[in-house]
Scaffold this motif. Structure first.
Motif, mmCIF file in Angstrom:
data_model
loop_
_atom_site.group_PDB
_atom_site.id
_atom_site.type_symbol
_atom_site.label_atom_id
_atom_site.label_comp_id
_atom_site.label_asym_id
_atom_site.label_seq_id
_atom_site.Cartn_x
_atom_site.Cartn_y
_atom_site.Cartn_z
ATOM 1 N N ALA A 14 44.708 88.775 45.666
ATOM 2 C CA ALA A 14 45.826 88.611 46.590
ATOM 3 C C ALA A 14 46.806 87.580 46.038
ATOM 4 O O ALA A 14 46.394 86.543 45.493
ATOM 5 C CB ALA A 14 45.315 88.177 47.954
ATOM 6 N N GLY A 15 48.083 87.886 46.153
ATOM 7 C CA GLY A 15 49.122 87.033 45.608
ATOM 8 C C GLY A 15 49.542 87.392 44.196
ATOM 9 O O GLY A 15 50.544 86.888 43.694
ATOM 10 N N GLY A 16 48.778 88.269 43.572
ATOM 11 C CA GLY A 16 49.069 88.680 42.210
ATOM 12 C C GLY A 16 50.101 89.778 42.134
ATOM 13 O O GLY A 16 50.681 90.196 43.143
ATOM 14 N N SER A 17 50.308 90.271 40.903
ATOM 15 C CA SER A 17 51.326 91.293 40.648
ATOM 16 C C SER A 17 50.752 92.420 39.809
ATOM 17 O O SER A 17 49.817 92.216 39.016
ATOM 18 C CB SER A 17 52.519 90.676 39.908
ATOM 19 O OG SER A 17 53.144 89.674 40.672
ATOM 20 N N LEU A 18 51.335 93.571 39.967
ATOM 21 C CA LEU A 18 51.055 94.728 39.126
ATOM 22 C C LEU A 18 52.348 95.494 38.937
ATOM 23 O O LEU A 18 53.228 95.473 39.814
ATOM 24 C CB LEU A 18 50.027 95.663 39.767
ATOM 25 C CG LEU A 18 48.543 95.311 39.673
ATOM 26 C CD1 LEU A 18 47.725 96.311 40.480
ATOM 27 C CD2 LEU A 18 48.070 95.266 38.237
ATOM 28 N N ARG A 19 52.443 96.199 37.812
ATOM 29 C CA ARG A 19 53.583 97.069 37.556
ATOM 30 C C ARG A 19 53.060 98.476 37.299
ATOM 31 O O ARG A 19 52.349 98.700 36.319
ATOM 32 C CB ARG A 19 54.385 96.593 36.360
ATOM 33 C CG ARG A 19 55.689 97.353 36.148
ATOM 34 C CD ARG A 19 56.232 97.100 34.767
ATOM 35 N NE ARG A 19 57.624 97.471 34.631
ATOM 36 C CZ ARG A 19 58.212 97.686 33.451
ATOM 37 N NH1 ARG A 19 57.532 97.554 32.330
ATOM 38 N NH2 ARG A 19 59.493 98.017 33.405
ATOM 39 N N LEU A 20 53.425 99.382 38.166
ATOM 40 C CA LEU A 20 53.063 100.779 37.992
ATOM 41 C C LEU A 20 54.160 101.509 37.243
ATOM 42 O O LEU A 20 55.345 101.210 37.417
ATOM 43 C CB LEU A 20 52.837 101.449 39.347
ATOM 44 C CG LEU A 20 51.828 100.792 40.282
ATOM 45 C CD1 LEU A 20 51.676 101.644 41.547
ATOM 46 C CD2 LEU A 20 50.495 100.582 39.609
ATOM 47 N N SER A 21 53.748 102.466 36.432
ATOM 48 C CA SER A 21 54.683 103.322 35.723
ATOM 49 C C SER A 21 54.394 104.777 36.065
ATOM 50 O O SER A 21 53.242 105.146 36.334
ATOM 51 C CB SER A 21 54.562 103.135 34.209
ATOM 52 O OG SER A 21 54.849 101.814 33.824
#
Length: 124
Positions: A14-21
């Motif tokens: 929680a609080g993190g990031s992800l980048r979907l493509s």
């Protein structure tokens, strides 16, 4: 016909990031509005974000306002979903979709093609 393949999902705190493509096949990617949807276990699929063919207009669900950003690179036939400040309730299978229209649909029935989805899990 367009084939869509998502990538970038995974497990994040929680609080993190992800980048979907989402990579699209074909030569007419710029003719499609693109959208991201998600489906959590036991729930219906819901709209997340969408972007116009040129990228000039975007739409979002209130639940991701200020946290998720959609963008596209028509030269690379790819649409992205940058997800920041992730919450456990963001846990779902995320799918991209393509709509052959000048509009920007925000409902499932507005889209013509769908990817298989990628799992995003946010731990507390």
């Amino acid at each position: 016909q367009v084939q869509l393949v998502e990538s970038g999902g995974g497990l994040v705190q929680a609080g993190g990031s992800l980048r979907l493509s989402c990579a699209a096949s074909g030569r007419t990617f710029s003719s499609y509005a693109m959208g991201w949807f998600r489906q959590a276990p036991g729930k219906e699929r819901e709209f997340v974000r969408a972007i116009s063919r040129s990228g000039g207009s975007t739409y979002y669900a209130d639940s991701v306002k200020g946290r998720f950003t959609i963008s596209r690179n028509n030269a690379r036939n790819t649409v992205y979903l940058q997800m920041n400040s992730l919450k456990p309730e963001d846990t779902a299978v995320y799918s991209c979709a393509a709509a052959l229209t000048s509009a920007v649909p925000t409902t499932e029935d507005g889209y013509d093609y769908w990817g298989q989805g990628t799992q995003v899990t946010v731990s507390s």
